[in-house]
Motif scaffolding. Structure first.
Motif: not given
Ligand code: PMP
Length: 421
Positions: A58-62, A305-319
């Motif tokens: 997820l570190s490099n997920h678009p 920026a990291i906080a916003a990216g991580v919140a998105e990463a949690i969404d992707v991990a769940e999806r």
């Protein structure tokens, strides 16, 4: 050996020379590419990387990068202070709510790193008497000399022997009696708890052990905590995002209700591909930590920026559950095959697959050999693990392909045949 008349600086310099002479000084290569991909660029050529914690890619997920870039544009690089001064930013609060929802707790508090979470939160809990005295002073109910900082004689901490260094350091900072219990030995823990005369007991254990890759007996820990009226904290840095049907971590792995664990700690550095740490629990406990955890009060939070990216990463991990399924599949395949070569994987159960070498110098040689074959796989050795238990700590991610794992296995098989692995 200490030489008479040497200054501390001279002693340190001569020690560094000594460590380098042993061949054990870390030789981590300088990488000229993202270290979150399975193929990295080192010394002008491709290498395979088998120790990155970017477990779900997820570190490099678009979408993750886009969320972080948007926040970078809006908020800038830093946050300008601590949460209790300038920097209580909406993205921090949104991330706390998001991670609490993900792990199934009422609320969460975030820190700039998982390490900061542990060294801040554990000692903070033992300040309840001090904070109570301060509150009484403010309310005009104080009798006697007022609040006193110092050791709280009522607390005993029960800390699992293989807990992560950040837990160990948090426990060291706690003003409490500290008792270590043997690895996963809930029988001994039960006896220690029963023998304690302290009114406040605190049990702390990693969920997934970072150097051994096995999973703590959480149902039994929770049962003991309930029986003894103890507080229970699980450091789920390696479990969150990875274990359980919905990736909620090691509690979900065992179907332990989240209400049975007072505090769930975790990091955003591994499954969620970012950086930062959190502790989740009941709302009032989290509110208490905001006024007692020194690494929250006196240190800056995650960059927005990291906080916003991580919140998105949690969404992707769940999806996208396929990510954790593939990482675990890769680990199961590698573990089975490497054991077939005769390596001991120390009872590991999930994506961390330690491969025991034993001797420290031999382990350093294995790392060097693998490096010659284009593989970056550092070893863990004393004091990170017990003396004589040096190991290569392989981490399988969802980005590794079967051919890459097979190439690693081929190299390990050659080392075994030569007696070098
Ligand atoms: N707890 C455990 C079990 C860990 O393995 C780690 C990191 N290796 C941490 C805490 C610290 O996390 P961070 O890297 O976010 O500081």
């Amino acid at each position: 050996m200490k030489k008479v008349g040497q200054s501390p600086t001279e002693r340190i310099k001569s020690l560094v020379g000594m460590v380098k002479a042993t061949g054990l000084y870390p030789q981590n290569p300088i990488v000229n590419s993202a270290t979150t991909e399975p193929v990295i660029w080192v010394d002008g050529r491709d290498h395979l990387l088998f120790c990155s914690n970017n477990l779900l890619g997820l570190s490099n997920h678009p979408e993750v990068k886009q969320a972080a870039a948007k926040a970078l544009d809006r908020y800038g690089l830093g946050s300008g202070g601590s949460r209790q001064m300038a920097a209580n930013i909406d993205v921090h609060r949104a991330l706390e709510r998001r991670i609490a929802e993900h792990v199934g707790q009422q609320d969460a508090i975030c820190f700039a790193a998982g390490y900061m979470a542990n060294v801040g939160v554990i000692p903070a809990l033992m300040k309840v008497d001090l904070l109570q005295a301060i509150a009484e002073t403010h309310l005009g109910q104080s009798v006697g000399a007022g609040p006193q900082a110092g050791t709280d004689p009522n607390w005993e901490v029960f800390s699992e022997e293989l807990n992560h260094a950040s837990v160990v350091d948090g426990v060291r900072l706690a003003k409490a009696v500290v008792t270590k219990f043997p690895h996963k030995d809930t029988g001994v823990l039960a006896k220690l708890l029963a023998a304690s005369d302290k009114s406040s007991k605190f049990i702390v254990s990693d969920g997934v052990f970072s150097m051994d890759g096995d999973i703590a007996p959480i149902p039994e820990l929770a049962r003991l905590a309930r029986k003894q009226g103890a507080m229970l904290m699980i450091d789920d840095a390696h479990g969150v995002g990875m274990l359980g049907d919905n990736g909620r971590g090691s509690l979900e792995h065992y179907s332990v209700p989240t209400s049975e664990v007072d505090l769930q700690m975790g990091t955003f550095t591994k499954a969620f591909g970012g950086i930062g740490g959190y502790v989740a629990g009941d709302r009032e406990l989290i509110d208490f930590l905001r006024i007692s955890a020194r690494t929250y009060i006196f240190s800056a939070p995650l960059p927005p920026a990291i906080a916003a990216g991580v919140a998105e990463a949690i969404d992707v991990a769940e999806r996208e559950p396929w990510r954790r399924e593939k990482a675990l599949e890769n680990a199961f395949y590698f573990r089975r095959e490497v054991e077939a070569l005769g390596y001991d994987t120390l009872g590991s159960e999930a994506h961390i697959v330690p491969t025991l070498i034993g001797d420290e110098l031999k382990a350093a040689d294995v790392t060097r050999h693998l490096r010659h074959r284009g593989i970056v796989a550092p070893h863990a050795r004393y004091p990170a693990v017990a003396l004589g238990m040096a190991r290569i700590r392989f981490v399988m991610t969802c980005q590794h392909e079967r051919e890459q794992i097979d190439y690693l296995l081929k190299c390990l098989s050659e080392l075994r045949e030569k007696g070098a692995g």
